[in-house]
Structures are given as structure tokens and as C-alpha cells.
Design a protein around this motif. Structure first.
Motif, PDB file in Angstrom:
ATOM      1  N   ASN A 131       0.848  -1.115  -0.066  1.00 32.15           N
ATOM      2  CA  ASN A 131      -0.076  -0.065   0.084  1.00 32.15           C
ATOM      3  C   ASN A 131       0.989   1.276  -0.088  1.00 32.15           C
ATOM      4  O   ASN A 131       1.851   1.368   1.002  1.00 32.15           O
ATOM      5  CB  ASN A 131      -0.902  -0.077   1.309  1.00 32.15           C
ATOM      6  N   TYR A 133       0.946   5.465   0.067  1.00 37.46           N
ATOM      7  CA  TYR A 133       0.323   6.440   0.625  1.00 37.46           C
ATOM      8  C   TYR A 133       1.125   7.730   0.109  1.00 37.46           C
ATOM      9  O   TYR A 133       2.142   7.978   0.130  1.00 37.46           O
ATOM     10  CB  TYR A 133       0.156   6.458   2.201  1.00 37.46           C
ATOM     11  N   THR A 134       0.236   8.783  -0.466  1.00 38.91           N
ATOM     12  CA  THR A 134       0.913   9.835  -1.134  1.00 38.91           C
ATOM     13  C   THR A 134       0.411  10.929  -0.418  1.00 38.91           C
ATOM     14  O   THR A 134      -0.919  11.144   0.148  1.00 38.91           O
ATOM     15  CB  THR A 134       0.703   9.992  -2.488  1.00 38.91           C
ATOM     16  N   ASP A 136      -0.607  13.873  -2.183  1.00 31.05           N
ATOM     17  CA  ASP A 136      -1.548  14.909  -2.936  1.00 31.05           C
ATOM     18  C   ASP A 136      -1.839  14.079  -4.269  1.00 31.05           C
ATOM     19  O   ASP A 136      -1.017  13.228  -4.550  1.00 31.05           O
ATOM     20  CB  ASP A 136      -1.272  16.402  -2.846  1.00 31.05           C
ATOM     21  N   ALA A 137      -2.544  14.704  -5.031  1.00 30.44           N
ATOM     22  CA  ALA A 137      -2.602  13.999  -6.491  1.00 30.44           C
ATOM     23  C   ALA A 137      -1.631  13.880  -7.275  1.00 30.44           C
ATOM     24  O   ALA A 137      -1.044  13.169  -8.050  1.00 30.44           O
ATOM     25  CB  ALA A 137      -3.827  14.769  -7.065  1.00 30.44           C
ATOM     26  N   ARG A 140       0.966  11.494  -6.125  1.00 28.48           N
ATOM     27  CA  ARG A 140       0.432  10.055  -6.527  1.00 28.48           C
ATOM     28  C   ARG A 140       0.629   9.928  -7.926  1.00 28.48           C
ATOM     29  O   ARG A 140       1.210   8.641  -8.234  1.00 28.48           O
ATOM     30  CB  ARG A 140      -1.190  10.160  -6.388  1.00 28.48           C
ATOM     31  N   ARG A 144       3.277   6.980  -9.511  1.00 27.58           N
ATOM     32  CA  ARG A 144       2.340   5.821 -10.201  1.00 27.58           C
ATOM     33  C   ARG A 144       3.494   5.772 -11.570  1.00 27.58           C
ATOM     34  O   ARG A 144       3.555   4.706 -12.147  1.00 27.58           O
ATOM     35  CB  ARG A 144       1.108   6.649 -11.121  1.00 27.58           C
ATOM     36  N   ASP A 158      -5.364   1.950  -8.416  1.00 30.63           N
ATOM     37  CA  ASP A 158      -5.950   2.853  -7.378  1.00 30.63           C
ATOM     38  C   ASP A 158      -6.706   2.071  -6.393  1.00 30.63           C
ATOM     39  O   ASP A 158      -7.168   0.986  -6.672  1.00 30.63           O
ATOM     40  CB  ASP A 158      -6.902   3.841  -8.135  1.00 30.63           C
ATOM     41  N   ARG A 159      -6.979   2.579  -5.296  1.00 30.10           N
ATOM     42  CA  ARG A 159      -7.638   1.934  -4.292  1.00 30.10           C
ATOM     43  C   ARG A 159      -9.072   1.515  -4.871  1.00 30.10           C
ATOM     44  O   ARG A 159      -9.504   0.461  -4.578  1.00 30.10           O
ATOM     45  CB  ARG A 159      -7.986   2.902  -2.981  1.00 30.10           C
ATOM     46  N   GLU A 160      -9.696   2.335  -5.348  1.00 30.37           N
ATOM     47  CA  GLU A 160     -11.214   2.067  -5.969  1.00 30.37           C
ATOM     48  C   GLU A 160     -11.210   1.275  -6.892  1.00 30.37           C
ATOM     49  O   GLU A 160     -12.193   0.705  -7.254  1.00 30.37           O
ATOM     50  CB  GLU A 160     -12.009   3.219  -6.365  1.00 30.37           C
ATOM     51  N   ASP A 176      -3.325   4.920  -1.263  1.00 29.84           N
ATOM     52  CA  ASP A 176      -3.801   5.823  -2.688  1.00 29.84           C
ATOM     53  C   ASP A 176      -3.121   4.825  -3.793  1.00 29.84           C
ATOM     54  O   ASP A 176      -4.201   4.647  -4.709  1.00 29.84           O
ATOM     55  CB  ASP A 176      -3.100   6.673  -2.685  1.00 29.84           C
TER      56      ASP A 176
END
Length: 223
Positions: A131, A133-134, A136-137, A140, A144, A158-160, A176
Motif C-alpha cells: 500500500n 500513501y501519497t 496529494d494528487a 500520487r 505512479r 488505485d484504491r477504488e 492511494d
């Protein structure tokens, strides 16, 4: 405790510190022999299994076989003891394993791709799953792009968008970004930076669709 429900009786398992599966079985039968008005309706217990041996030697190691022989003897004692209680103490026995075990051939160092600048980005590894964790966008997307350097077979989500069998969608504690290693590989994170760099010979944490992860479920009793 679970959702405000506290067990009537509690006994901690201390593996390697005077605890044993034999003592666990004895404690179970102490509870089952209680008078009906005091006897628990649900008893949960954990036995040692072969997890440590599987990590140390891999799923086919001789220590794993010895551990499974011990586990089989524990189950036999349980079943024989339950039968000896007789019909006046009906018991439904449910035996479930945590997970399987896969042989490990290599470790992938995520920190080489995502170096730690401050607290974030942060990599939390659990064997073949990581996992990330970042802040901000923007960060992230930087991470990536860095993860494009992963070896073939690694998957980044992505998490979702994680596979449904991970049950990560909507989980606020998930990273994230979530990275999955292919079979036979495990991840290194920050905790291994200055520690032991020898990968385990066995690991778990792969997707449930991996046949090596399949466990067992045994149900026996009246009803």
C-alpha cells in the motif's frame, strides 16, 4: 472484544512462552465440561499450524510437514475428545485455516523506485502486496510513473479499482495506490532497507484466486 461484545472467558495464547496446542485443547475441554448454564455457546481458539515453518522453508519444507503432522494430531485429539463428551454435550466443530503458502523466488525493492523524501510517500508492505500513501494528487501521479519501472507481472491499482476479492474499495485505510506482486515474488519496503535482505522462502497475501492461497474448512457435528 467485537462491537461491544466481550467474551465471558479469555485465555491468551503464548506461542513459545509456555503455551502449546496441547494446553489449548485442554482449555477447550475445561470449557466444554462446564455445567450447561455456564458453558459457552461459542468458543474460538487458535492453534499454531505451520505458518512460521512455511515462511522459513517454503511450503514444501520438511519442517512444514512436521508441523502439519502435529496439527493433524491436535485435530484428532479434539475430535476424539468431543465424541467422548457424548450426546448430552452436542458440539459443532468448525476448523478453518488462515491462508495457504507460496514459494518465494525473488524480492522486489520498491524503495529503489519510490525513495522516501519525507513521511510521504510511504510504502507499507505485506509480502506480495504493498500500500502506497501519497501527499496529494501530484505526488500520487509521480509515484505512479515511477512504478512503471516494476518488473513484468506486477500490477498497480488505485484504491477504488482494486480487484473485488481484495475488498479494498471504500476502505479508508488502504493506500492511494496498491501494488500486487506476481506469484513467486515478494516486496521489500523501507523496513528492510538496513535489515536482513534475505527474502523468506514462503509467503502469503496473494489474491484469493491464486490456488496456493486456498485453505480448508471442516465442519463436523449435529445439526
Amino acid at each position: 472484544d467485537w462491537q461491544g461484545v466481550t467474551p465471558s472467558y479469555r485465555r491468551g495464547f503464548q506461542k513459545g512462552k509456555g503455551g502449546s496446542d496441547e494446553a489449548t485443547v485442554a482449555a477447550l475441554f475445561d470449557l466444554l465440561r462446564m455445567p450447561p448454564d455456564r458453558r459457552p455457546r461459542l468458543i474460538l481458539a487458535w492453534t499454531s499450524g505451520a505458518d512460521d515453518e512455511g515462511h522459513d522453508e517454503g511450503p514444501d519444507g520438511p519442517a512444514v510437514r512436521r508441523a502439519m503432522v502435529r496439527a493433524d494430531a491436535t485435530l484428532r485429539r479434539l475430535r476424539e475428545g468431543i465424541r467422548a463428551l457424548g450426546p448430552k454435550t452436542p458440539v459443532v466443530l468448525v476448523v478453518a485455516s488462515d491462508h495457504g503458502m507460496s514459494a518465494i523466488e525473488r524480492a522486489i525493492d520498491l524503495t529503489a523506485l519510490v525513495p522516501k523524501k519525507a513521511f510521504l510517500p510511504y510504502i507499507a508492505t505485506s509480502g506480495p502486496m504493498a500500500n502506497l500513501y501519497t501527499k496529494d494528487a501530484r505526488q500520487r501521479e509521480e509515484v505512479r510513473r515511477a512504478l512503471k519501472g516494476l518488473p513484468a507481472g506486477c500490477r498497480v491499482f488505485d484504491r477504488e479499482s482494486c480487484p473485488a476479492d481484495l475488498h479494498y474499495a471504500g476502505c479508508a485505510r488502504a493506500g492511494d495506490l496498491v501494488v500486487l506482486a506476481p506469484p513467486g515474488a515478494t516486496f521489500w519496503g523501507y523496513s528492510q532497507k538496513s535489515g536482513d535482505r534475505t527474502p523468506p522462502k514462503g509467503n502469503h497475501g496473494y489474491a484469493a484466486s491464486n490456488p496456493d492461497m486456498q485453505g480448508l474448512l471442516i465442519l463436523e457435528g449435529p445439526g
